[in-house]
Design an enzyme around this catalytic site. Structure first.
Site, PDB file in Angstrom:
ATOM      1  N   GLU A 108       7.853  -7.402  13.815  1.00  0.00           N
ATOM      2  CA  GLU A 108       9.063  -6.600  13.969  1.00  0.00           C
ATOM      3  C   GLU A 108       8.785  -5.192  14.463  1.00  0.00           C
ATOM      4  O   GLU A 108       7.686  -4.655  14.322  1.00  0.00           O
ATOM      5  CB  GLU A 108       9.884  -6.580  12.690  1.00  0.00           C
ATOM      6  CG  GLU A 108       9.147  -6.163  11.454  1.00  0.00           C
ATOM      7  CD  GLU A 108      10.059  -6.291  10.242  1.00  0.00           C
ATOM      8  OE1 GLU A 108      10.785  -5.330   9.978  1.00  0.00           O
ATOM      9  OE2 GLU A 108      10.042  -7.335   9.590  1.00  0.00           O
TER      10      GLU A 108
ATOM     11  N   CYS B 165       4.980  -2.573  -0.632  1.00  0.00           N
ATOM     12  CA  CYS B 165       5.230  -2.855   0.780  1.00  0.00           C
ATOM     13  C   CYS B 165       5.480  -4.337   1.033  1.00  0.00           C
ATOM     14  O   CYS B 165       4.754  -5.197   0.530  1.00  0.00           O
ATOM     15  CB  CYS B 165       4.019  -2.377   1.596  1.00  0.00           C
ATOM     16  SG  CYS B 165       4.183  -2.699   3.362  1.00  0.00           S
TER      17      CYS B 165
ATOM     18  N   GLU C 133      -2.238  -2.527   9.509  1.00  0.00           N
ATOM     19  CA  GLU C 133      -3.004  -1.294   9.341  1.00  0.00           C
ATOM     20  C   GLU C 133      -3.745  -1.032  10.660  1.00  0.00           C
ATOM     21  O   GLU C 133      -4.682  -1.758  11.010  1.00  0.00           O
ATOM     22  CB  GLU C 133      -3.993  -1.473   8.162  1.00  0.00           C
ATOM     23  CG  GLU C 133      -5.068  -0.412   8.041  1.00  0.00           C
ATOM     24  CD  GLU C 133      -4.550   1.031   8.135  1.00  0.00           C
ATOM     25  OE1 GLU C 133      -3.552   1.378   7.478  1.00  0.00           O
ATOM     26  OE2 GLU C 133      -5.160   1.809   8.893  1.00  0.00           O
TER      27      GLU C 133
ATOM     28  N   SER D 110      -0.898   7.721   4.693  1.00  0.00           N
ATOM     29  CA  SER D 110      -0.036   7.279   3.597  1.00  0.00           C
ATOM     30  C   SER D 110      -0.734   7.616   2.291  1.00  0.00           C
ATOM     31  O   SER D 110      -1.711   6.970   1.917  1.00  0.00           O
ATOM     32  CB  SER D 110       0.191   5.772   3.702  1.00  0.00           C
ATOM     33  OG  SER D 110       0.826   5.493   4.926  1.00  0.00           O
ATOM     34  N   LEU D 111      -0.247   8.630   1.621  1.00  0.00           N
ATOM     35  CA  LEU D 111      -0.940   9.124   0.422  1.00  0.00           C
ATOM     36  C   LEU D 111      -0.312   8.544  -0.846  1.00  0.00           C
ATOM     37  O   LEU D 111      -0.978   7.873  -1.626  1.00  0.00           O
ATOM     38  CB  LEU D 111      -0.903  10.657   0.423  1.00  0.00           C
ATOM     39  CG  LEU D 111      -1.875  11.346  -0.521  1.00  0.00           C
ATOM     40  CD1 LEU D 111      -3.317  10.991  -0.200  1.00  0.00           C
ATOM     41  CD2 LEU D 111      -1.687  12.866  -0.463  1.00  0.00           C
TER      42      LEU D 111
ATOM     43  N   CYS E 247      10.039  -1.543   6.843  1.00  0.00           N
ATOM     44  CA  CYS E 247       8.719  -1.997   6.429  1.00  0.00           C
ATOM     45  C   CYS E 247       8.573  -3.488   6.167  1.00  0.00           C
ATOM     46  O   CYS E 247       8.307  -3.914   5.058  1.00  0.00           O
ATOM     47  CB  CYS E 247       8.302  -1.241   5.164  1.00  0.00           C
ATOM     48  SG  CYS E 247       8.620   0.494   5.258  1.00  0.00           S
TER      49      CYS E 247
HETATM   50  N1  SAH Z   1      -0.655   0.551   7.344  1.00  0.00           N
HETATM   51  C1  SAH Z   1      -0.198   1.824   7.813  1.00  0.00           C
HETATM   52  C2  SAH Z   1       1.051   1.759   8.666  1.00  0.00           C
HETATM   53  C3  SAH Z   1       2.165   0.852   8.229  1.00  0.00           C
HETATM   54  S1  SAH Z   1       3.107   1.300   6.815  1.00  0.00           S
HETATM   55  C4  SAH Z   1      -0.016   2.779   6.661  1.00  0.00           C
HETATM   56  O1  SAH Z   1      -0.166   2.367   5.522  1.00  0.00           O
HETATM   57  O2  SAH Z   1       0.223   3.956   6.894  1.00  0.00           O
HETATM   58  C5  SAH Z   1       4.077   2.684   7.295  1.00  0.00           C
HETATM   59  C6  SAH Z   1       4.512   3.565   6.144  1.00  0.00           C
HETATM   60  O3  SAH Z   1       5.554   2.952   5.373  1.00  0.00           O
HETATM   61  C7  SAH Z   1       3.388   3.851   5.157  1.00  0.00           C
HETATM   62  O4  SAH Z   1       3.434   5.192   4.740  1.00  0.00           O
HETATM   63  C8  SAH Z   1       3.740   2.922   4.022  1.00  0.00           C
HETATM   64  O5  SAH Z   1       3.103   3.292   2.852  1.00  0.00           O
HETATM   65  C9  SAH Z   1       5.232   3.050   4.001  1.00  0.00           C
HETATM   66  N2  SAH Z   1       5.929   1.998   3.264  1.00  0.00           N
HETATM   67  C10 SAH Z   1       5.580   0.717   3.078  1.00  0.00           C
HETATM   68  N3  SAH Z   1       6.480   0.075   2.325  1.00  0.00           N
HETATM   69  C11 SAH Z   1       7.443   0.970   2.030  1.00  0.00           C
HETATM   70  C12 SAH Z   1       8.661   0.904   1.294  1.00  0.00           C
HETATM   71  N4  SAH Z   1       9.062  -0.207   0.721  1.00  0.00           N
HETATM   72  N5  SAH Z   1       9.402   2.033   1.220  1.00  0.00           N
HETATM   73  C13 SAH Z   1       9.003   3.181   1.831  1.00  0.00           C
HETATM   74  N6  SAH Z   1       7.884   3.299   2.532  1.00  0.00           N
HETATM   75  C14 SAH Z   1       7.099   2.203   2.633  1.00  0.00           C
END
Ligand code: SAH
Length: 343
Positions: free
Chosen positions: A90, A117, A158, A212-213, A331
């Site tokens: 997506e 996620c 990722e 993503s912290l 996400c």
């Molecule tokens: N793997 C990478 C990029 C994809 S996720 C990463 O972790 O950065 C993109 C962003 O969406 C990340 O900051 C992730 O932690 C966040 N994310 C994932 N699931 C989420 C959710 N349910 N609500 C809000 N942010 C979410």
């Protein structure tokens, strides 16, 4: 079959020179691909014999639109795309004042296992090729009839777990003979695969880096994000500080606010302490609820309070505007829902 969208210009030159073609042909063919043609016949200045020859060994591997959800609120369009092997990925098209942006996927599924996620629930199926990532942009441009100027690699997957293909993708969309998307208009988001951060800074000093912290200490972060067990926070923060020194670029920290887990005033103060003195920016993201995960989103007031504490301590922070709130915008939820519907 070679997917021509997988080829950087130099590889296209190689392919065409192996077919006995002069160098300028590569630029012509490359240019057509990123004008969005879906057949060789549309490449009007390419000789018919060559078009036929290309069609025998190569294809323009655009994804198929399986489903589109259009937000009535803000023009956000979320796509479920089908790939040649039957997998679905997506992407999200978003309209901003500064232009159109797309959030692209870099893998089919993900193996990082972040607890909140949706994209990781079924694990990693495979990496996307450079052309499969670029195809998401082309298909969305074709569908909307609009040009996309900004790209965030923040969809499923990722990116630093598929580094070489993501790197080729960035070079392809940056090429001035094609989409010509500026390096500063591209953002890569990682969950914190530390060894790749310095390499990324060397390879792409102009591309924006987002981390993503989501937590302020190892215990909390490891419980939400398994990657933290391999690369704990001290290493991650040190790598970000070094990245900032090497590139003079500001790092964005994404911090998803989860009710009662990481959204209290103490967490905000701890986060400010952790990032003190760093050239950075915090993007606070209200959690998008994925029912399978059991986490709840923070209230608006806690988000605002969190932001105020960061700002007061000198850390610039914004609360992410939620686009496409009325569709499965977040996400991996569209792919997950499609998968669940199929069961
Ligand atoms: N793997 C990478 C990029 C994809 S996720 C990463 O972790 O950065 C993109 C962003 O969406 C990340 O900051 C992730 O932690 C966040 N994310 C994932 N699931 C989420 C959710 N349910 N609500 C809000 N942010 C979410």
């Amino acid at each position: 079959m070679i997917n021509l969208l997988d080829l950087e210009l130099n590889k296209m030159e190689q392919l065409l020179s192996d077919m006995g073609q002069p160098k300028f042909r590569a630029k012509q063919v490359f240019g057509w691909l990123y004008k969005g043609v879906s057949s060789f016949d549309e490449m009007s200045n390419v000789p018919a014999v060559l078009r036929e020859k290309l069609a025998e060994t190569a294809e323009i591997g655009l994804p198929q639109i399986l489903k589109v959800q259009q937000s009535k609120l803000d023009g956000t369009r979320k796509y479920l795309f089908g790939l040649k092997d039957g997998n679905a990925i997506e992407s999200v098209f978003m309209k901003y004042k500064f232009g159109n942006s797309i959030c692209v996927s870099s893998q089919v599924g993900c193996r990082m296992g972040c607890k909140f996620c949706a994209s990781t629930l079924g694990g990693l199926l495979r990496n996307l090729t450079p052309g499969e990532i670029a195809g998401q942009i082309l298909a969305a441009e074709k569908d909307t009839g609009e040009r996309i100027s900004h790209v965030v690699i923040m969809g499923t997957g990722e990116p630093f777990d598929n580094y070489d293909n993501v790197a080729a993708f960035i070079r392809i969309i940056n090429d001035k003979n094609g989409l010509n998307i500026g390096m500063r208009n591209i953002t890569v988001s990682t969950c914190g695969v530390v060894p790749m951060i310095s390499r990324f800074g060397e390879d792409f000093p102009q591309v924006n880096l987002a981390i993503s912290l989501h937590a302020t200490n190892n215990e909390a972060r490891s419980s939400m994000m398994p990657v933290n067990k391999a690369y704990p926070m001290e290493q991650l923060i040190a790598a970000c500080r070094e990245y900032g020194q090497a590139t003079s670029r500001r790092v964005t920290f994404e911090y998803t606010l989860v009710k009662g887990v990481n959204d209290g005033p103490k967490d905000a103060a701890a986060l400010a302490g952790l990032l003190r003195g760093m050239l950075c920016h915090v993007n606070l993201i209200p959690l998008n609820v994925v029912k399978e995960t059991g986490f709840e989103t923070s209230s608006k007031s806690s988000a605002i309070e969190f932001q105020k504490i960061l700002e007061a301590k000198g850390v610039p922070a914004t609360i992410r505007r939620e686009l496409g709130d009325d569709i499965d915008a977040a996400c991996g939820q569209l792919r997950l829902n499609a998968h669940n519907d199929a069961l």
